[in-house]
Design an enzyme around this catalytic site. Structure first.
Site, PDB file in Angstrom:
ATOM      1  CD  GLU A   1     -52.445 -13.020  18.387  1.00 16.60           C
ATOM      2  OE1 GLU A   1     -51.328 -12.821  17.863  1.00 16.60           O
ATOM      3  OE2 GLU A   1     -53.037 -14.103  18.338  1.00 16.60           O
TER       4      GLU A   1
ATOM      5  CB  CYS B   1     -46.203 -16.743  22.621  1.00 14.02           C
ATOM      6  SG  CYS B   1     -46.308 -18.363  21.871  1.00 14.02           S
TER       7      CYS B   1
ATOM      8  CB  CYS C   1     -46.885 -19.483  18.463  1.00 13.73           C
ATOM      9  SG  CYS C   1     -48.363 -18.674  19.013  1.00 13.73           S
TER      10      CYS C   1
END
Lengths: 738, 738
Positions: free
Chosen positions: B355, B373, B452
């Site tokens: 990520e 996010c 998230c």
């Protein structure tokens, strides 16, 4: 006359005397075999130890100990099983316990692959010292064998009470297969039977444990190879039991209830752990090609090496038993590979994550695996298909895999090796530890703990002549599949016949064959021999149209004519052959720009250049970095349908040159180091253009598009198998065209 | 007048009344918030349970129990620490133990993100039931807080003796950060201080434990967010301690000796396990941006969400403390992202495996992560950069991320979400379980155990007006960064001023602003106000040249003129503004064909089409399968340098239409299901051609290359954020051009 089935000729029947292949074999003989012997004795500094001979010695010592105890107190205290994992390394690498097993569960095969290559080598290159080393090693190996014939040091040392309880992953039958292959090669090369008998004893034991009868194990190898090895053992010894066992392994595989699933459940129960169902895709156990009966399989799936070995064995069994369902399956599996899963380099296994075939038309250039061993397996499969059914396509693919993906596996100095053979690399993926490319090598490594590829390549290269010829089951036809200089001597149509070959391949399409009748290839027989010489007409030379490039010249003009017939890409030359007759081949070898099927998304808008059997690539060293900006000029690639043609505007220059291998780092032990060696080759100069990247680093990340400015360039392409011999750099096989 | 720093306006100061954004906010309010509340109470059938409210209830119950015990025998038996892993799930999912912690270590933040979005929503949309639900939840959360202010249920329930011993991975300070953000939003939205006080108490406790003083912990958060949250807490409460703590966290980060390395060693020692050195690339702890002092950082590395949060917090601290080294660092980090690591969709984090940001110019379309996010974090960072330094580029990137990568995170029915937002998908990668694409989603999911993205998107969308404006520190300038209909009311230059905006964005470039002076935005003041209204001149409209598209019209022709000044892409309109004055914007919104920098190998030979802030894509649904064969016609993309232009041959048709979302499967619970909803949008028709793939499956895998036959076609492109709303299908943003 229809086509005939054919069979291998045996390693002693043919020899190599060829500018290209003699050099390759010499490299294996002088560089790889000694290195390999050191490696399997853990004597290569900096390389992962094999522990192979260590394990055989440990097992032999244990046998002696147990036997001494047994003679003293009536029973030996054999160890009870301890699972020591798939790859067990000593806690202190400098002090391995002399009584323990180390390395991968299949580490015994390091020896078997080595001795196989040694056998092939000794067949034509007697070497007393090498033979003595091999004989001593064989003694150690035989001393490790149990009374009942079992011979796998992992279980002998870790506990025989659990042997054959994890066929899926513990490779005992794989070890047997390689042992048989090695033993036969050594027998063929030296005439010595010590190892062959050991292999037969192991096979006999396995034949007594496995089979359809109640009370026997109804299993089969997790990693295939035993199937084709047992067929070869049958063909070597004539013992039908071995063919039956091979046939059982193949036909039992993937039948319901799935053996591996039962085994997994039982092992989980025994170990008191939760049973985890297999999650292979598209079906459980597809990785092992054990998801459905082999005769029903139509898609090449799972681990590409295993798949190739299985299909080769299945083709063997189909040929020898006349099993039509298996025959249909192997033909369908071949088509699936060749039509949907084959790289242009002869590589297979696009999925690096599981070393497996990917789905149809998924052929990533940068993350594709193309394991060296998988192409070796494809060569095995192709030769079996030729034996079943002499069709040029099988020879074309065999030749393609051999000259490209297989040879790419070894550096030009014979001292480092590729496991995977990608078609596109960018060194920044390695420099930045990019996890997506963790399986993609950029320079060759010295050796591998899991050392399948280097010795697999070695045994294939040392026996390449065995792939050049087969002999028809009619006893009167000899097939030439590969054009390799040397000679092949056979009993054909009632007498000895020798074909003396000269070949300019792979750098030009000239070759000639001379027929010698009489013992020892020396000629001397004055009577003609009615027989057929069949030659593959390579697709790269135009396929069946290339028959026109073949001329027969007779030593005696009065003879009845030799008839020419073309069938399935082979030219059959039949008639009364006489000593001194010759055949000249003058195959056209145009450069061909090849495009992939439109369903291969990764190759859209790109071409690969091929000439004869050789696939070319661009290296950064010759073309600068950022090869994605290099475009071959489409106008220069215009073709007459078969090859790039001047009359149609084609402008590719074919340039013989001397390739200078040798990488910069002075440390001969460094990964990617290649000694300075030179090899004659051919390279291509192709009109091209580059998109400018000048001052790109100071320009914005995105800008309004405009027609790209073409900076004129010439692409310089070298044979793919020679890449990564001049230090780490960028490489591409498929290049943009526009 | 030079440029001025600016600061946020506060959520109640601006409201949204805009065709586009009102619909998005409505979706969040009516679909996402109720769904999210169900999710964090584990009431969504088929979705991964959150256990968030479960954990707060368990901690509250434990507090009551311990407190009762303590009042009885003088001491409560608090649990001693048991490490229950990063994501602990109940053995029997249908019967979680009511006293145990479940879910990810950071599960508390599910509540905080929800309550943050609720706070923003209540600010403009009073909803008694929602407020009552939130108040009850807040009571539970406050009951979980310890006497000393600590509030993280993972340690409260698993054992406080080990709290703050794994800052790197156990997210306690991340939980605090989100709690602060949520508490402030709820306070701003409702005026209620219950949760704000709880957040302050937690921050006070943390401020007493961390800091430069001897005996304190010299650590900092493993997952950043506390930095910017503490700044906001400082700006809300005026308590300097919070700014000091934020500043400490930022400036301590990455200093030698590395805190995380010490912590790793100590934890290994405590647990009696071997210490494993961190192996992040290019430096240990780079994943956490803790490899070197923040002020020295010049390359955006590691986890892209954490990086964005850190840079936002560092920009905050730089602005408030005047720290020049931090200011230089955030400007350099911004450049590194925007010049080398930003997708054209506003996505960041090319490396799905971790990520993380990848290396420079590595922007794979198919495996790129582009986490929702991470773009939310980029929006945060961009707004902080605007506060530091009003420069249009920050607004351009903020707008780009918002309209594309962020909004793509949510289906058009508000009921399913993307975690990653790839720029290219082929459904066969999913159908064949291709491990290389295991992180690449093809349809949106209902919810995530690690939730998230959906709530992060929700809190941003509900507060989007807060990103549209900032107010200058001179107290006399209001900046408009985004053109969103609605109004903003501020005290400016000594009195209330309201700007009433109308906007046609993103579908056309018209907008107007009306100035109202006087309380409540109702106008009524007759005297002029000397102040500055600053407006971003979007790059897509031509940048500073677009100043000519802005016209001021005065309510009273006699007034002294409004002066126009352009600086760093902002148009500053200064003068005596009077009630009823207006500004009209008529921005040009040409379609732009954008090419990536030549160093981006993945985009070579391709373009992406963009219009205004909207990036377009081709879906299989509109264009057929095998999008790699679709080529935009380069002649139709010819441009006047700024946009595709008819006078230059440009032929792209812009077509307003009603997008009909809704996927085929009737099961509303199925992954990828989207309810039937319609939304006004714009689509593009682009002259194109296709390489034929007719009967490709019956053609060979490789054939001689020839110029490709062009089948005429029209590419139909829809806004990227709307893709995957009509069932699973292929999609590409960057299309071949030729």
């Amino acid at each position: 006359m229809g086509s005939v089935c054919s069979r291998p000729i045996g390693i002693r029947s043919a020899s190599v005397d060829d500018a290209f292949w003699s050099a390759e074999q010499e490299l294996v003989r002088t560089a790889v075999l000694p290195y390999q012997w050191k490696a399997l004795n853990d004597q290569v500094p900096g390389a992962a130890p094999s522990y192979c001979m260590h394990n055989f010695r440990a097992a032999a010592a244990q046998n002696r100990r147990l036997s001494a105890q047994a003679s003293k107190d009536g029973r030996g205290n054999a160890p009870t099983y301890t699972n020591r994992g798939f790859n067990c390394l000593p806690e202190d690498p400098s002090h391995p316990d002399p009584d323990k097993f180390y390395g991968y569960v299949f580490q015994d095969t390091d020896f078997s692959k080595w001795v196989e290559a040694v056998g092939y080598s000794l067949a034509h290159h007697p070497d007393e010292e090498l033979e003595r080393t091999a004989d001593e090693a064989i003694e150690t190996v035989c001393a490790a064998q149990l009374e009942n014939g079992y011979l796998d040091t992992y279980y002998i040392l870790n506990g025989m009470d659990r042997h054959f309880t994890d066929l899926k992953d513990h490779h005992e039958l794989y070890c047997m297969g390689h042992l048989i292959e090695g033993a036969i090669a050594y027998y063929e090369g030296t005439g010595k039977t010590r190892l062959l008998h050991a292999a037969e004893r192991f096979a006999d034991y396995v034949a007594s444990v496995f089979g359809p009868e109640p009370g026997r194990l109804h299993g089969y190898p997790g990693h295939e190879i035993a199937e084709m090895a047992l067929v070869r053992l049958y063909e070597t010894t004539g013992v039908r039991r071995y063919l039956d066992l091979a046939s059982y392994f193949i036909n039992q595989r993937g039948t319901e209830p799935l053996y591996f699933e039962q085994e997994d459940r039982e092992r989980a129960e025994h170990d008191g752990v939760e049973y985890q169902p297999d999650t292979d895709w598209p079906r459980p156990y597809a990785y092992y090609q054990a998801h459905e009966p082999v005769a029903d399989q139509r898609q090449a799936v799972g681990h590409a090496v295993r798949a190739g070995y299985l299909y080769a064995g299945a083709a063997d069994v189909a040929r020898l038993t006349g099993d039509g369902a298996l025959d249909e399956a192997v033909h369908a599996l071949w088509r699936d590979i060749v039509d949907r899963k084959l790289y242009i380099t002869g590589g297979v296994g696009a999925n690096a994550d599981s070393e497996s075939h990917s789905y149809a038309y998924d052929l990533p250039n940068d993350t594709g695996y193309c394991e060296t061993c998988a192409s070796v397996a494809l060569v095995f499969f192709a030769r079996r298909m030729l034996e079943l059914d002499p069709r040029a396509e099988y020879g074309d693919v065999m030749e393609l895999a051999l000259y490209n993906n297989v040879l790419d596996g070894m550096a030009l100095d014979g001292k480092s090796f590729f496991y995977g053979n990608p078609l596109e690399v960018r060194p920044q993926t390695r420099r930045n530890h990019d996890p997506r490319y963790s399986y993609v090598p950029i320079v060759r490594k010295k050796w591998f703990g899991c050392a399948c590829c280097p010795p697999n390549l070695a045994r294939l290269v040392e026996s390449v002549q065995d792939y050049a010829y087969t002999v028809g089951e009619d006893g009167a036809t000899v097939f030439t599949h590969l054009y390799i200089g040397g000679q092949v001597s056979l009993d054909l149509a009632g007498g000895p016949l020798t074909l003396c070959m000269h070949s300019d391949l792979p750098w030009s399409g000239g070759a000639c064959a001379t027929v010698r009748l009489g013992a020892g290839g020396g000629g001397g027989s004055l009577t003609a021999r009615e027989c057929t010489l069949a030659f593959r007409l390579p697709a790269w030379a135009g396929g069946e149209a290339a028959a026109d490039c073949v001329k027969v010249h007779r030593s005696c003009a009065d003879d009845a004519p030799i008839t020419k017939r073309v069938s399935q890409g082979y030219l059959y030359l039949s008639g009364p052959w006489r000593d001194g007759d010759g055949i000249d081949f003058d195959f056209d070898m145009p450069v061909r720009a090849m495009a992939a099927n439109p369903l291969v998304s990764q190759d859209a808008g790109r071409v690969a250049l091929v000439r004869g059997p050789i696939v070319f690539c661009a290296e950064e060293r010759d073309n600068g970095a950022n090869l994605h900006l290099l475009h071959l000029d489409g106008r220069a690639l215009l073709t007459d349908g078969r090859g790039i043609d001047k009359a149609h505007g084609g402008q590719v220059e074919v340039e013989p040159f001397t390739f200078m291998a040798g990488s910069a780092p002075d440390d001969p032990g460094a990964a990617g180091h290649v000694d300075q060696v030179s090899r004659p080759m051919v390279r291509l100069r192709v009109p091209a253009w580059r998109q400018s990247d000048s001052q790109a680093e100071t320009r914005p990340l995105y800008e309004p598009w405009g027609p790209v400015v073409h900076e004129p360039a010439t692409a310089l392409l070298i044979p793919y198998f020679a890449w990564s011999n001049r230090g780490e750099n960028e490489m591409r096989v498929f290049l943009d065209v526009g």
